[in-house]
Design an enzyme around this catalytic site. Sequence first.
Site, PDB file in Angstrom:
ATOM      1  N   HIS A  24     -59.790 -33.051  46.476  1.00 47.42           N
ATOM      2  CA  HIS A  24     -60.460 -34.180  47.131  1.00 47.42           C
ATOM      3  C   HIS A  24     -61.249 -33.686  48.333  1.00 47.42           C
ATOM      4  CE1 HIS A  24     -58.179 -37.977  45.587  1.00 47.42           C
ATOM      5  NE2 HIS A  24     -58.575 -37.180  44.613  1.00 47.42           N
ATOM      6  N   TYR A  75     -57.488 -45.316  53.433  1.00 48.56           N
ATOM      7  CA  TYR A  75     -56.570 -45.724  54.498  1.00 48.56           C
ATOM      8  C   TYR A  75     -57.169 -46.986  55.121  1.00 48.56           C
ATOM      9  CZ  TYR A  75     -54.260 -41.115  54.399  1.00 48.56           C
ATOM     10  OH  TYR A  75     -53.552 -39.990  54.024  1.00 48.56           O
ATOM     11  N   PRO A 118     -45.280 -40.816  57.552  1.00 42.41           N
ATOM     12  CA  PRO A 118     -46.080 -40.270  56.453  1.00 42.41           C
ATOM     13  C   PRO A 118     -47.598 -40.361  56.613  1.00 42.41           C
ATOM     14  CG  PRO A 118     -45.036 -42.330  55.799  1.00 42.41           C
ATOM     15  CD  PRO A 118     -44.473 -41.978  57.132  1.00 42.41           C
ATOM     16  N   LYS A 154     -48.356 -35.141  56.368  1.00 45.18           N
ATOM     17  CA  LYS A 154     -48.047 -33.833  56.958  1.00 45.18           C
ATOM     18  C   LYS A 154     -46.680 -33.280  56.589  1.00 45.18           C
ATOM     19  CE  LYS A 154     -51.675 -33.008  58.413  1.00 45.18           C
ATOM     20  NZ  LYS A 154     -52.297 -32.110  57.503  1.00 45.18           N
ATOM     21  N   TYR A 199     -56.204 -33.151  59.244  1.00 50.76           N
ATOM     22  CA  TYR A 199     -55.789 -33.668  57.930  1.00 50.76           C
ATOM     23  C   TYR A 199     -55.753 -32.549  56.897  1.00 50.76           C
ATOM     24  CZ  TYR A 199     -55.360 -37.086  54.138  1.00 50.76           C
ATOM     25  OH  TYR A 199     -54.905 -37.821  53.067  1.00 50.76           O
TER      26      TYR A 199
HETATM   27  P1  FAD Z   1     -36.187 -31.999  51.484  1.00 56.29           P
HETATM   28  O1  FAD Z   1     -37.276 -32.249  50.512  1.00 56.29           O
HETATM   29  O2  FAD Z   1     -35.465 -33.176  52.041  1.00 56.29           O
HETATM   30  O3  FAD Z   1     -35.159 -31.014  50.793  1.00 56.29           O
HETATM   31  C1  FAD Z   1     -33.862 -30.771  51.304  1.00 56.29           C
HETATM   32  C2  FAD Z   1     -32.929 -30.437  50.155  1.00 56.29           C
HETATM   33  O4  FAD Z   1     -31.645 -30.126  50.661  1.00 56.29           O
HETATM   34  C3  FAD Z   1     -32.745 -31.626  49.208  1.00 56.29           C
HETATM   35  O5  FAD Z   1     -32.927 -31.202  47.877  1.00 56.29           O
HETATM   36  C4  FAD Z   1     -31.337 -32.110  49.484  1.00 56.29           C
HETATM   37  O6  FAD Z   1     -30.744 -32.700  48.334  1.00 56.29           O
HETATM   38  C5  FAD Z   1     -30.669 -30.792  49.886  1.00 56.29           C
HETATM   39  N1  FAD Z   1     -29.469 -30.992  50.721  1.00 56.29           N
HETATM   40  C6  FAD Z   1     -29.273 -31.887  51.708  1.00 56.29           C
HETATM   41  N2  FAD Z   1     -28.047 -31.723  52.242  1.00 56.29           N
HETATM   42  C7  FAD Z   1     -27.467 -30.711  51.588  1.00 56.29           C
HETATM   43  C8  FAD Z   1     -26.195 -30.067  51.686  1.00 56.29           C
HETATM   44  N3  FAD Z   1     -25.295 -30.458  52.579  1.00 56.29           N
HETATM   45  N4  FAD Z   1     -25.932 -29.037  50.861  1.00 56.29           N
HETATM   46  C9  FAD Z   1     -26.843 -28.610  49.957  1.00 56.29           C
HETATM   47  N5  FAD Z   1     -28.061 -29.179  49.808  1.00 56.29           N
HETATM   48  C10 FAD Z   1     -28.373 -30.212  50.617  1.00 56.29           C
HETATM   49  N6  FAD Z   1     -44.324 -36.666  53.209  1.00 56.29           N
HETATM   50  C11 FAD Z   1     -45.614 -36.831  53.056  1.00 56.29           C
HETATM   51  O7  FAD Z   1     -46.364 -35.971  53.537  1.00 56.29           O
HETATM   52  N7  FAD Z   1     -46.110 -37.907  52.359  1.00 56.29           N
HETATM   53  C12 FAD Z   1     -45.280 -38.834  51.770  1.00 56.29           C
HETATM   54  O8  FAD Z   1     -45.726 -39.775  51.121  1.00 56.29           O
HETATM   55  C13 FAD Z   1     -43.907 -38.686  51.925  1.00 56.29           C
HETATM   56  N8  FAD Z   1     -43.047 -39.565  51.369  1.00 56.29           N
HETATM   57  C14 FAD Z   1     -41.704 -39.374  51.566  1.00 56.29           C
HETATM   58  C15 FAD Z   1     -40.774 -40.277  51.025  1.00 56.29           C
HETATM   59  C16 FAD Z   1     -39.402 -40.121  51.245  1.00 56.29           C
HETATM   60  C17 FAD Z   1     -38.423 -41.115  50.667  1.00 56.29           C
HETATM   61  C18 FAD Z   1     -38.948 -39.029  52.027  1.00 56.29           C
HETATM   62  C19 FAD Z   1     -37.448 -38.841  52.296  1.00 56.29           C
HETATM   63  C20 FAD Z   1     -39.869 -38.132  52.544  1.00 56.29           C
HETATM   64  C21 FAD Z   1     -41.245 -38.301  52.327  1.00 56.29           C
HETATM   65  N9  FAD Z   1     -42.169 -37.393  52.833  1.00 56.29           N
HETATM   66  C22 FAD Z   1     -43.476 -37.561  52.663  1.00 56.29           C
HETATM   67  C23 FAD Z   1     -41.772 -36.241  53.565  1.00 56.29           C
HETATM   68  C24 FAD Z   1     -41.705 -35.018  52.653  1.00 56.29           C
HETATM   69  O9  FAD Z   1     -41.257 -35.398  51.383  1.00 56.29           O
HETATM   70  C25 FAD Z   1     -40.780 -34.040  53.327  1.00 56.29           C
HETATM   71  O10 FAD Z   1     -41.384 -33.654  54.550  1.00 56.29           O
HETATM   72  C26 FAD Z   1     -40.454 -32.812  52.482  1.00 56.29           C
HETATM   73  O11 FAD Z   1     -39.656 -33.191  51.384  1.00 56.29           O
HETATM   74  C27 FAD Z   1     -39.728 -31.761  53.312  1.00 56.29           C
HETATM   75  O12 FAD Z   1     -39.209 -30.781  52.477  1.00 56.29           O
HETATM   76  P2  FAD Z   1     -37.846 -30.041  52.825  1.00 56.29           P
HETATM   77  O13 FAD Z   1     -37.669 -29.042  51.765  1.00 56.29           O
HETATM   78  O14 FAD Z   1     -37.860 -29.632  54.239  1.00 56.29           O
HETATM   79  O15 FAD Z   1     -36.729 -31.178  52.739  1.00 56.29           O
HETATM   80  C1  DHB Z   2     -49.675 -40.052  50.113  1.00 54.70           C
HETATM   81  C2  DHB Z   2     -48.782 -40.124  51.133  1.00 54.70           C
HETATM   82  C3  DHB Z   2     -49.234 -40.082  52.436  1.00 54.70           C
HETATM   83  O1  DHB Z   2     -48.366 -40.135  53.441  1.00 54.70           O
HETATM   84  C4  DHB Z   2     -50.565 -39.996  52.731  1.00 54.70           C
HETATM   85  O2  DHB Z   2     -50.980 -39.989  54.014  1.00 54.70           O
HETATM   86  C5  DHB Z   2     -51.464 -39.899  51.701  1.00 54.70           C
HETATM   87  C6  DHB Z   2     -51.003 -39.941  50.386  1.00 54.70           C
HETATM   88  C7  DHB Z   2     -49.188 -40.091  48.716  1.00 54.70           C
HETATM   89  O3  DHB Z   2     -47.976 -40.248  48.518  1.00 54.70           O
HETATM   90  O4  DHB Z   2     -50.012 -40.005  47.793  1.00 54.70           O
END
Ligand code: FAD
Ligand code: DHB
Length: 398
Positions: A80, A210, A301, A305, A391
């Site tokens: 995009h 947005y 969100p 980021k 962004y």
């Molecule tokens: P996570 O993806 O949370 O991974 C952590 C892992 O550790 C998980 O698999 C979990 O099961 C595991 N874990 C936890 N505790 C334990 C334990 N005690 N022992 C072993 N394993 C464990 N970001 C965006 O940019 N846009 C979005 O639209 C967006 N939507 C989101 C929606 C939701 C519901 C959530 C929760 C987050 C969203 N985010 C979004 C944020 C983004 O998904 C996270 O920043 C990203 O997943 C971070 O990755 P991570 O690997 O640090 O953590």
């Molecule tokens: C999506 C999520 C976001 O937080 C954003 O700023 C743009 C797109 C998405 O889930 O597609």
Amino acid sequence: MGSGSHSDDAHPGGDIGAGPAGLLLSRLLQLQGIDTVVLENRSREYVEARIRAGILEEHTVQTLVDAGVGDRLQREGLPHDGIYLQYPGVRHHLDFPDLCGRRVWVYGQTEVTRDLITAQLDDGPPLLFGVSDVSPEDVDGDAPRIRFTDADGNPQVLECDAIAGTDGFHGVSRPVVTAGTPGRLWERTYPYAWLGILADVAPSSEELVYAWHPDGFALLSMRSPAVSRLYVQVDPTEKIADWPDERIWEALGTRLGVDGGALQAGPVTEKSILPMRSFVSAPMRRGRLFLAGDAAHIVPPTGAKGLNLAVADVTLLADALVRLLKKHQTDLVDSYSDRALARVWRCTHFSWWMTSMLHRSGDDFDAELQLSQLRRVCRSEAAARELAENYTGLPIDR
Ligand code: FAD
Ligand code: DHB
């Protein structure tokens, strides 16, 4: 939580958590000849089904491609070149390549996770799902260990050189860091939430929209040419049951519709409410335990980021651990937390700014300030460039 690793000269290490941060770190270390073990408390099916982020910065894409897990992303990801900012009467396009020479990709976090898990299980080091009672121990010395119970109920101990706490916001690693180091937490909760849906319908715009609206924010995003991802601002106390599909489509139509362009509705396949918070925990290290991704910080969100910031942390941490485990030099691990936190705060500010500019709360005075800021971004190249640079992702200071 976590993963563990050991290098050529038999120094084991470990990571906790098979989200994008833990899986990618494990992959990057493996490519440098450092073995890791990834410990995940959920099942593979659960981890692969979680619907989360969807927008990848150029750096994130490049990192995945360089790590050999970018084939499907390059085939199926949607490049995009910009986004639309919308407020009543205006839908304005920001052209990222023009403004800052970079672009972004639409490719779901679910797909990134699947690609990393496949690589890890195909030719990578161990990835153990369904573990429990994960506990990092002796992290202040040179020989930390992770105690856990495996999926068959057997107690296990993983001796490591280093542990990565990549276990997300609710994991067990951050409390171990904060219990043993002088540090600080910052937190802000926002008076709104997002109700997000996935729908089997072609996106009504070729790029993301947005939208500021008097009724509240809305976002049009997508996962593929046939699948839309859409969000509406709701009150954080609202229940999903109060939002039948017809009510969601009506709100989306009102907030995202523009003259001559109706929003296409379709079957809703997933629906959830996401709370919004900013959270930073410093430092991101205690001894041989290093935090990365959501384990150390959360952003709201708006601006997409969260996932990209997790990848940026891991890029820095992989460099630092390679230097520690292969060259026995501590300079990069010693500076890891400060360097990671500098980017964390930049992204925290950007996410807070986008969130504050686009969501309705407060009174008419606040609304006029938001509209003034939106007009500024749409009319001033300097203001638009500032948004575009953040962004698409500022360069990582390696
Ligand atoms: P996570 O993806 O949370 O991974 C952590 C892992 O550790 C998980 O698999 C979990 O099961 C595991 N874990 C936890 N505790 C334990 C334990 N005690 N022992 C072993 N394993 C464990 N970001 C965006 O940019 N846009 C979005 O639209 C967006 N939507 C989101 C929606 C939701 C519901 C959530 C929760 C987050 C969203 N985010 C979004 C944020 C983004 O998904 C996270 O920043 C990203 O997943 C971070 O990755 P991570 O690997 O640090 O953590
Ligand atoms: C999506 C999520 C976001 O937080 C954003 O700023 C743009 C797109 C998405 O889930 O597609």
